[in-house]
Design an enzyme around this catalytic site. Sequence first.
Site, mmCIF file in Angstrom:
data_model
loop_
_atom_site.group_PDB
_atom_site.id
_atom_site.type_symbol
_atom_site.label_atom_id
_atom_site.label_comp_id
_atom_site.label_asym_id
_atom_site.label_seq_id
_atom_site.Cartn_x
_atom_site.Cartn_y
_atom_site.Cartn_z
ATOM 1 C CG ASP A 108 -2.089 0.938 1.115
ATOM 2 O OD1 ASP A 108 -3.227 0.420 1.036
ATOM 3 O OD2 ASP A 108 -1.893 2.171 1.087
ATOM 4 C CE1 TYR A 135 -13.401 3.044 -8.714
ATOM 5 C CE2 TYR A 135 -15.659 2.524 -9.337
ATOM 6 C CZ TYR A 135 -14.561 2.312 -8.525
ATOM 7 O OH TYR A 135 -14.623 1.363 -7.528
HETATM 8 P P1 NAD Z 1 -10.245 2.747 0.178
HETATM 9 O O1 NAD Z 1 -9.967 4.090 -0.436
HETATM 10 O O2 NAD Z 1 -11.012 2.719 1.436
HETATM 11 O O3 NAD Z 1 -8.867 1.949 0.295
HETATM 12 C C1 NAD Z 1 -8.030 1.827 -0.833
HETATM 13 C C2 NAD Z 1 -6.635 1.449 -0.412
HETATM 14 O O4 NAD Z 1 -5.824 1.414 -1.610
HETATM 15 C C3 NAD Z 1 -5.991 2.477 0.526
HETATM 16 O O5 NAD Z 1 -5.313 1.803 1.573
HETATM 17 C C4 NAD Z 1 -5.020 3.236 -0.364
HETATM 18 O O6 NAD Z 1 -3.898 3.753 0.315
HETATM 19 C C5 NAD Z 1 -4.616 2.147 -1.370
HETATM 20 N N1 NAD Z 1 -4.125 2.715 -2.634
HETATM 21 C C6 NAD Z 1 -4.728 3.642 -3.398
HETATM 22 N N2 NAD Z 1 -3.945 3.952 -4.445
HETATM 23 C C7 NAD Z 1 -2.833 3.186 -4.341
HETATM 24 C C8 NAD Z 1 -1.659 3.056 -5.129
HETATM 25 N N3 NAD Z 1 -1.457 3.808 -6.234
HETATM 26 N N4 NAD Z 1 -0.724 2.161 -4.756
HETATM 27 C C9 NAD Z 1 -0.888 1.433 -3.616
HETATM 28 N N5 NAD Z 1 -1.981 1.520 -2.821
HETATM 29 C C10 NAD Z 1 -2.927 2.402 -3.190
HETATM 30 O O7 NAD Z 1 -11.020 1.913 -0.943
HETATM 31 P P2 NAD Z 1 -12.000 0.635 -0.792
HETATM 32 O O8 NAD Z 1 -13.383 1.136 -0.749
HETATM 33 O O9 NAD Z 1 -11.499 -0.295 0.269
HETATM 34 O O10 NAD Z 1 -11.802 0.008 -2.246
HETATM 35 C C11 NAD Z 1 -10.954 -1.121 -2.486
HETATM 36 C C12 NAD Z 1 -11.220 -1.588 -3.908
HETATM 37 O O11 NAD Z 1 -12.606 -1.887 -4.045
HETATM 38 C C13 NAD Z 1 -10.917 -0.526 -4.958
HETATM 39 O O12 NAD Z 1 -10.356 -1.134 -6.098
HETATM 40 C C14 NAD Z 1 -12.282 0.052 -5.274
HETATM 41 O O13 NAD Z 1 -12.348 0.623 -6.565
HETATM 42 C C15 NAD Z 1 -13.147 -1.188 -5.140
HETATM 43 N N6 NAD Z 1 -14.568 -0.887 -4.894
HETATM 44 C C16 NAD Z 1 -14.973 -0.185 -3.786
HETATM 45 C C17 NAD Z 1 -16.335 0.090 -3.604
HETATM 46 C C18 NAD Z 1 -16.856 0.867 -2.413
HETATM 47 O O14 NAD Z 1 -18.065 1.194 -2.389
HETATM 48 N N7 NAD Z 1 -16.050 1.142 -1.404
HETATM 49 C C19 NAD Z 1 -17.262 -0.361 -4.562
HETATM 50 C C20 NAD Z 1 -16.805 -1.070 -5.664
HETATM 51 C C21 NAD Z 1 -15.455 -1.339 -5.831
#
Ligand code: NAD
Length: 240
Positions: free
Chosen positions: A37, A142
């Site tokens: 991360d 996205y």
């Molecule tokens: P979040 O923002 O809560 O956590 C994302 C994590 O990814 C963070 O720890 C961040 O530091 C890390 N990160 C971001 N960019 C990075 C990079 N360039 N290199 C390394 N680490 C990086 O997000 P989340 O809600 O836990 O989402 C996780 C995954 O699930 C994502 O791919 C997101 O698109 C997908 N998703 C989330 C939702 C939602 O409603 N939360 C819905 C559909 C899909």
Amino acid sequence: MLEATPRTALVTGAAVGIGHAIAERFERDGWTVYRFDRTLEDSARAVRGDVRSEADWKRLADRIGSEAGQLDVLVNNAGILREAPLEDTSLAVWDEVIGVNLTGAFLGCRSMRALLKRGDSPCILNVASIDALRGSLRHSAYAASKGGVDSLTRALALALELANDGIRVNAICPGTVDTPMFRSIHGNTADRAQERLALHPLKRISTAEDQAAAAAFLCSGEAAFITGASLSVDGGRAIR
Ligand code: NAD
């Protein structure tokens, strides 16, 4: 319990949210879990890096190779969301979103292939989104990135790509999940919460643990004959 034999897994974006819940779930089941991360400090099994960086992926592969010798499970979870109407989506934002969400997953698959090939019942799980399956307002970059992740999953699952090495490749498509990403976009207002609930036939939004449970299944021996699949984990939202 996922597997009798302990496995070695790598989860990207594992500091918070869905990635954190998946890493915790795997560890509870006795697995060795590397967390990658951009916000973590380097320590035992935590690696600070950017999924867009080939150099960071090489450093990570060298480390897992020297410490564990193989990788059994790769979870490409790191992702970002930038909301904007099309005309306000700058090229810089487009490149950033595609870079983290899609190029990051591609680099992960390519960088870890050799270690996965040495793994036991190896598999890759990509975290896509409901946006890969249906349109969503103000999400052009996205949605395009997540559609790419979904297609990448199927392309890599084919025999000449990874199936000949015994590597399964699947995706989950979460709906709305209560994580820092969700809270940064929607806040905690009652109105927004009600609006999101109305979109989900099961009348609640997902916890990160709901997503981790699906990840645990797809990465386990119970899913040994599943590859190239994208599983909606969205409380029925995609079918509305
Ligand atoms: P979040 O923002 O809560 O956590 C994302 C994590 O990814 C963070 O720890 C961040 O530091 C890390 N990160 C971001 N960019 C990075 C990079 N360039 N290199 C390394 N680490 C990086 O997000 P989340 O809600 O836990 O989402 C996780 C995954 O699930 C994502 O791919 C997101 O698109 C997908 N998703 C989330 C939702 C939602 O409603 N939360 C819905 C559909 C899909």
